[in-house]
Design a protein around this motif. Structure first.
Motif, short mmCIF file in Angstrom:
data_model
loop_
_atom_site.label_atom_id
_atom_site.label_comp_id
_atom_site.label_asym_id
_atom_site.label_seq_id
_atom_site.Cartn_x
_atom_site.Cartn_y
_atom_site.Cartn_z
N GLU A 1 0.82 -1.21 0.00
CA GLU A 1 0.00 0.00 0.00
C GLU A 1 0.86 1.27 0.00
OE1 GLU A 1 -3.99 -1.64 2.33
OE2 GLU A 1 -2.26 -0.90 3.47
N VAL A 2 1.99 1.22 0.70
CA VAL A 2 2.90 2.36 0.70
C VAL A 2 3.41 2.63 -0.71
CG1 VAL A 2 5.16 3.21 1.47
CG2 VAL A 2 3.60 2.12 3.11
N VAL A 3 3.79 1.56 -1.41
CA VAL A 3 4.24 1.70 -2.80
C VAL A 3 3.13 2.30 -3.65
CG1 VAL A 3 4.90 0.43 -4.88
CG2 VAL A 3 5.94 -0.15 -2.67
N ASP A 4 1.90 1.83 -3.44
CA ASP A 4 0.75 2.32 -4.21
C ASP A 4 0.51 3.80 -3.95
OD1 ASP A 4 -1.36 2.19 -5.92
OD2 ASP A 4 -2.72 1.14 -4.57
N ILE A 5 0.61 4.20 -2.68
CA ILE A 5 0.38 5.60 -2.31
C ILE A 5 1.43 6.51 -2.94
CG2 ILE A 5 0.51 7.23 -0.38
CD1 ILE A 5 -0.86 5.08 1.33
N PRO B 1 3.36 10.97 -5.83
CA PRO B 1 4.76 11.11 -5.43
C PRO B 1 5.06 12.34 -4.58
CG PRO B 1 4.60 10.60 -7.77
CD PRO B 1 3.21 10.91 -7.29
N SER B 2 4.24 13.37 -4.70
CA SER B 2 4.50 14.59 -3.94
C SER B 2 4.36 14.38 -2.44
CB SER B 2 3.57 15.72 -4.40
OG SER B 2 2.22 15.33 -4.31
N ILE B 3 3.81 13.24 -2.02
CA ILE B 3 3.69 12.98 -0.59
C ILE B 3 5.07 12.90 0.05
CG2 ILE B 3 3.71 10.44 -0.67
CD1 ILE B 3 1.45 10.53 1.42
N LEU B 4 6.09 12.55 -0.74
CA LEU B 4 7.44 12.46 -0.21
C LEU B 4 8.01 13.83 0.14
CD1 LEU B 4 9.04 9.78 -2.60
CD2 LEU B 4 8.24 9.46 -0.24
N SER B 5 7.41 14.87 -0.40
CA SER B 5 7.91 16.23 -0.14
C SER B 5 7.32 16.84 1.13
CB SER B 5 7.60 17.14 -1.33
OG SER B 5 6.20 17.31 -1.46
N LEU B 6 6.36 16.15 1.75
CA LEU B 6 5.72 16.68 2.96
C LEU B 6 6.60 16.42 4.18
CD1 LEU B 6 2.03 15.47 2.47
CD2 LEU B 6 3.00 17.69 1.88
N SER B 7 6.68 17.42 5.06
CA SER B 7 7.39 17.21 6.32
C SER B 7 6.58 16.23 7.17
CB SER B 7 7.56 18.53 7.05
OG SER B 7 6.29 19.11 7.36
N ILE C 1 -8.82 6.33 2.50
CA ILE C 1 -7.65 7.15 2.21
C ILE C 1 -6.92 6.59 0.99
CG2 ILE C 1 -5.41 7.96 3.05
CD1 ILE C 1 -6.52 7.91 5.86
N LEU C 2 -6.72 5.28 0.99
CA LEU C 2 -6.02 4.63 -0.11
C LEU C 2 -6.81 4.76 -1.42
CD1 LEU C 2 -3.47 2.95 -0.67
CD2 LEU C 2 -4.83 0.89 -0.31
N LYS C 3 -8.12 4.63 -1.32
CA LYS C 3 -8.98 4.75 -2.50
C LYS C 3 -8.84 6.12 -3.14
CE LYS C 3 -13.88 5.11 -3.73
NZ LYS C 3 -15.27 5.09 -3.21
N HIS C 4 -8.84 7.16 -2.33
CA HIS C 4 -8.77 8.51 -2.88
C HIS C 4 -7.36 8.89 -3.30
CE1 HIS C 4 -12.94 9.32 -2.38
NE2 HIS C 4 -12.91 9.08 -1.09
N PHE C 5 -6.35 8.27 -2.72
CA PHE C 5 -5.00 8.48 -3.21
C PHE C 5 -4.92 8.05 -4.67
CE2 PHE C 5 -2.65 8.89 0.93
CZ PHE C 5 -1.97 10.03 0.56
N ARG C 6 -5.64 6.98 -5.00
CA ARG C 6 -5.58 6.45 -6.36
C ARG C 6 -6.37 7.30 -7.34
NH1 ARG C 6 -6.99 0.80 -3.77
NH2 ARG C 6 -4.92 -0.12 -3.47
#
Length: 395
Positions: free
Chosen positions: A130-134, A139-145, A167-172
């Protein structure tokens, strides 16, 4: 002179190392061009080649991404990033899309920047898959503090959705929802809907699970939508009100007026239209052709009046091909065989789940009229479940 000599020796060492790695067919290498006089000079070509070979980017993608990486002194850091990401389950396709989205991730420190964020997602309860999927989906989630933005948002949306599944559904599907400002947008909008509009949190959450973008609106914009819903005549205390906000968000005032004018040309009165749209505001989004065709069919073929349709507006949201026409044909066939004596088609029968309708009118008489099953095969009628709330709609 001393500084120039040191720079020359540094560049020369880098060039020799890069050349050696390239010739020895390592998994990745940086290359440099040699200018006149044999002095190595960094060039974007070495980055382009690296991005194509190690990240799978096309020549055009690599050329664009290389502009963000011109300052890199070697392949050491990008190699470390790629190795780490692969160890976390990201495949070649994932990495290509992530690097295309943000090439600067190749410059990040694995231990300080990347690893803690993936670990935070896992600690929140997401599996490695799921982390890989998110991250792949957004990808911009990696830029969040982590503590300033990532964790507060995770907690906020979990409290609203009630589960990680949504949460996972809407990430997609709706990636933007995760980045809405909590203090300036989300909380004020929730408070306004709950405290000033009198809408229960339960009803708000039902809509949010389908369309979280509603909470992302600027507070002034949301207030303007509430005014429009009031003008449309949708009672705030009903479950339709929050859905009307979601529908009106997609339809301009001008389109609403054009829709009303068009419907009046079909014979609807002002009072009927007020009843129709206040009870089913999502009909505002239907095309004129669909509204014309459905109105005509229900009046001319089924025998309903516009007044009865205004009292039961969700009939116009049903699919003619998947639900209305096949069911009407079943009842007509039963009537032709003397197995159905009631005139007309009661509205209730259009709302029955497939299971109930099939048991009551198809399986019960299939030995006498086997052609009944052919009607459903012809129209490929299908429904996502056995609850009447799952209505087949056309847009």
């Amino acid at each position: 002179m001393l500084l120039s000599a040191r720079r020359h020796n540094s560049l020369l060492s880098w060039f020799q190392l890069s050349r050696f790695r390239y010739l020895s067919s390592s998994t990745s290498s940086f290359a440099v061009d040699v200018v006149a006089g044999g002095i190595p000079s960094p060039d974007s070509h070495f980055i382009v080649e690296y991005l194509m070979k190690s990240c799978g980017l096309s020549a055009a993608e690599a050329a664009k991404a290389s502009k963000s990486l011109a300052h890199l002194p070697s392949a050491k850091n990008p190699d470390a990033v790629l190795t780490f990401m692969r160890s976390q389950g990201f495949n070649a396709a994932h990495l290509r899309e992530i690097i295309c989205f943000q090439p600067k991730y190749l410059c990040w420190n694995v231990e300080k920047n990347l690893s803690p964020k993936l670990q935070t997602l896992r600690e929140f309860g997401f599996s490695q898959y799921e982390v890989v999927d998110i991250v792949h989906s957004s990808p911009s989630i990696l830029s969040l503090s982590i503590h300033g933005r990532l964790v507060p948002r995770l907690k906020m949306w979990e409290s609203l959705f009630g589960s990680r599944h949504f949460i996972l559904k809407h990430f997609r599907s709706k990636k933007r929802f995760f980045y809405f400002n909590i203090e300036r947008v989300l909380r004020p909008n929730l408070k306004f809907l709950r405290d000033e509009c009198g809408i229960s949190e339960e009803r708000i959450l039902v809509v949010l699970r389908v369309n979280p973008d509603l909470l992302s609106l600027k507070p002034d914009t949301l207030r303007a939508l509430v005014v429009r819903a009031d003008e449309l005549g949708v009672p705030r205390k009903t479950g339709k009100f929050i859905w009307s906000l979601s529908a009106l968000r997609m339809v301009s005032k001008e389109k609403v007026e054009a829709q009303r004018k068009f419907m009046k040309s079909l014979g609807w009165s002002d009072s009927e239209l007020s009843s129709l749209f206040s009870k089913s505001p999502t009909l505002l989004g239907l095309s004129k052709e669909l509204l014309r065709r459905k109105t005509k069919y229900f009046v001319e073929e089924v025998g309903y009046t516009l007044s009865s349709l205004a009292q039961n507006p969700t009939l116009l949201a049903l699919s003619l091909e998947k639900r209305v026409i096949p069911r009407l044909r079943v009842m007509e066939m039963l009537r032709s065989k003397g197995l159905w004596t009631q005139e007309g088609m009661p509205i209730l029968y259009f709302y029955l789940s497939n299971t109930k309708f099939m048991n009551m009118f198809v399986h019960r008489y299939k030995e006498v009229i086997p052609e009944l099953l052919d009607i459903f095969s012809e129209f490929e009628l299908g429904e996502k479940g056995n609850d009447a709330s799952h209505l087949d709609c056309e847009n």
